[in-house]
Design an enzyme around this catalytic site. Structure first.
Site, PDB file in Angstrom:
ATOM      1  N   HIS A  44      -4.752  -7.658  -0.555  1.00 38.45           N
ATOM      2  CA  HIS A  44      -4.011  -6.279  -0.406  1.00 38.45           C
ATOM      3  C   HIS A  44      -3.397  -6.267   1.077  1.00 38.45           C
ATOM      4  O   HIS A  44      -2.137  -5.617   1.049  1.00 38.45           O
ATOM      5  CB  HIS A  44      -5.221  -5.185  -0.588  1.00 38.45           C
ATOM      6  CG  HIS A  44      -4.454  -3.972  -0.439  1.00 38.45           C
ATOM      7  ND1 HIS A  44      -3.734  -3.180  -1.541  1.00 38.45           N
ATOM      8  CD2 HIS A  44      -4.521  -3.048   0.600  1.00 38.45           C
ATOM      9  CE1 HIS A  44      -3.132  -2.057  -1.079  1.00 38.45           C
ATOM     10  NE2 HIS A  44      -3.921  -1.704  -0.016  1.00 38.45           N
ATOM     11  N   TYR A 100      -3.264  11.086   1.039  1.00 37.91           N
ATOM     12  CA  TYR A 100      -3.850  11.006  -0.202  1.00 37.91           C
ATOM     13  C   TYR A 100      -4.014  12.326  -0.945  1.00 37.91           C
ATOM     14  O   TYR A 100      -3.611  12.345  -2.100  1.00 37.91           O
ATOM     15  CB  TYR A 100      -5.596  10.488  -0.244  1.00 37.91           C
ATOM     16  CG  TYR A 100      -5.544   8.975   0.129  1.00 37.91           C
ATOM     17  CD1 TYR A 100      -5.566   7.847  -0.921  1.00 37.91           C
ATOM     18  CD2 TYR A 100      -5.429   8.642   1.463  1.00 37.91           C
ATOM     19  CE1 TYR A 100      -5.464   6.579  -0.560  1.00 37.91           C
ATOM     20  CE2 TYR A 100      -5.437   7.264   1.649  1.00 37.91           C
ATOM     21  CZ  TYR A 100      -5.388   5.967   0.725  1.00 37.91           C
ATOM     22  OH  TYR A 100      -5.757   4.923   0.891  1.00 37.91           O
ATOM     23  N   ASP A 144       0.726  -1.298   0.145  1.00 35.48           N
ATOM     24  CA  ASP A 144       0.118  -0.134   0.013  1.00 35.48           C
ATOM     25  C   ASP A 144       0.913   1.229   0.118  1.00 35.48           C
ATOM     26  O   ASP A 144       1.907   1.294  -0.737  1.00 35.48           O
ATOM     27  CB  ASP A 144      -1.032   0.257   1.268  1.00 35.48           C
ATOM     28  CG  ASP A 144      -1.980   1.055   1.231  1.00 35.48           C
ATOM     29  OD1 ASP A 144      -2.993   0.727   0.422  1.00 35.48           O
ATOM     30  OD2 ASP A 144      -1.991   1.866   1.571  1.00 35.48           O
TER      31      ASP A 144
END
Length: 464
Positions: A438, A371, A225
């Protein structure tokens, strides 16, 4: 005359794009390695490394209990709906009931404190990290440092099962790992930046300084990630410090990768195996799946503080927002299960440990700001996506990762990628584990540990 001029312009444009795509190598963007992210004017860091224990006051736990016991308004789920619309309200009710009546924080706190933890100040921020070393090292086995990096919505909790596997000597290996696993700035027990534009390259600088302070001039890297992007940027900025890079989320972005992806769509079997091709093509299906899972990204990349207000003030909302990711990001097929498959690969108490770290630290809003920092013009305009990583790299492509790319595209970003052997050859599972999604280190710690050990051993053998 006009026709000749048009052809000349056309050739010039084609030549320019050909040069940019196939010859030009994007230079490493400049990064201020002395940036100060603390409050106010820059001040010297306190270099002391201090032991750290998680010690939550009783009053904080009482406040959580009060909030959980308030009459939360749960919407009714649609008839026949599972996790297609997000967190299923009935499942959320069951999670909250477990949280209120069976989950014992003091017991979990003791578990989290079972690994040695420390804090130190780097670039103006208090950085929290686990530092675990092997207990007994046989003669002839060297201890090598490994920086282990998590992402969102994870925390260091993801690593509690894999760290003992990485710090335990193995038969047939002449090395074992000393693991440093920090909380990212603004995550868990690491302080959040007080200033704008702390993106992944700036985090890479912080972790390079951390490793230097711990006495490690050279070390291995592993990430998934956001951890994979930070590890990638660290490898770009400090290639001489990195002994090897291992990623469980790896891929290439940028114009060249897009062009190759489109070209390969003409006849995918020529470029990749069926599993990868089925996940990529038709491209319309891949983009549809991404749209289903990436709504959160747009919110967090644009207005993280707005959603942060809600998640910082309601533990039930925070749990719903985070746990839903551990359903569909583990396996997209779980979207069609009534229970979301939440406990198929994880224990509920482990999932709640992760939620609790966000709740108790109050860092969920700052974690989502990453982000915004990565996708803002300041970062994307610098061309980081197109800068190649020269460090020897191992990529473990887990079958249920959100995006899988074929090796020839991954090598655009990681030209020194360790090639994957054929499916019937030894060490195939180093590169293509048989299961997992993930949150690989959390979900399949043994598979990730095996890939790290075997992958780095192969890299070492090639460098000898």
């Amino acid at each position: 005359m006009l026709k000749k001029l048009f052809l000349a312009v056309l050739l010039a444009v084609v030549a320019h794009f050909a040069y940019k795509l196939f010859i030009f190598e994007q230079p490493v963007p400049e990064v201020d390695k002395n940036a100060y992210w603390g409050p106010g004017d820059p001040k010297p860091d306190d270099p002391a490394i201090k032991p750290f224990k998680i010690q939550v006051p009783d009053s904080t736990l009482q406040d959580l209990k009060t909030r959980l016991n308030l009459e939360t308004r749960y919407q009714k789920s649609l008839e026949g709906a599972n996790f297609e619309y997000g967190m299923n309200p009935q499942v959320l009710l069951e999670v909250v009931d477990f949280w209120k009546n069976k989950y014992d924080w003091r017991e979990r706190e003791a578990l989290l404190n079972s690994l040695p933890q420390f804090v130190t100040q780097v670039s103006g921020l208090r950085i929290h990290f686990i530092h675990a070393k092997p207990d007994k090292v046989p003669a002839g086995v060297k201890v090598v440092p490994l920086l282990l990096l998590h992402g969102w919505p994870g925390t260091i909790k993801e690593f509690y099962s894999i760290i003992p596997l990485l710090t335990k000597p193995r038969d047939g290996f002449d090395f074992v790992f000393e693991v440093i696993a920090p909380s990212l700035p603004g995550y868990g027990f690491s302080e959040a930046a007080h200033k704008q534009h702390l993106s992944t390259p700036q985090m890479a600088v912080i972790f390079q300084k951390l490793m230097t302070r711990l006495g490690h001039k050279k070390f291995y890297l592993q990430g998934g990630d956001w951890g994979s992007l930070i590890a990638t940027d660290l490898s770009i900025l400090y290639p001489d410090s990195i002994l090897g890079l291992h990623l469980n989320m790896c891929g290439a972005m940028g114009n060249k990768a897009t062009l190759y992806l489109l070209a390969a769509s003409i006849y995918p079997p020529l470029f990749m195996d069926k599993q990868i091709a089925d996940g990529l093509y038709p491209l319309s299906d891949m983009f549809s799946n991404l749209i289903l899972e990436m709504g959160y990204m747009h919110i967090q990349a644009t207005k993280p503080d707005t959603i942060g207000v809600a998640l910082t003030n309601t533990p039930v909302g925070l749990a719903a927002y985070i746990l839903e990711k551990f359903s569909t990001w583990t396996n997209q097929a779980y979207r069609n299960r009534a229970d979301g498959g939440l406990t198929e690969k994880f224990k509920l108490e482990d999932l709640l440990d992760n939620v609790m770290i966000y709740w108790l630290s109050g860092n969920v809003a700052s974690s989502m700001r990453l982000y915004s920092e990565v996708f803002n013009k300041k970062h994307t305009g610098e061309g980081w996506d197109d800068v190649p990583v020269k460090v020897p790299t191992v990529c473990a492509r887990f079958p249920n990762e959100l995006i899988l790319q074929p090796e020839f595209i991954i090598k655009l970003k990681y030209p020194n990628l360790l090639p994957s052997p054929a499916a019937n050859e030894a060490d195939y599972e180093v590169h293509r584990p048989p299961r997992g999604g993930h949150f690989a280190a959390f979900e399949e710690p043994e598979l990730v540990a095996n890939s790290v050990f075997k992958g780095f051993r192969t890299l070492n053998d090639k460098l000898v």
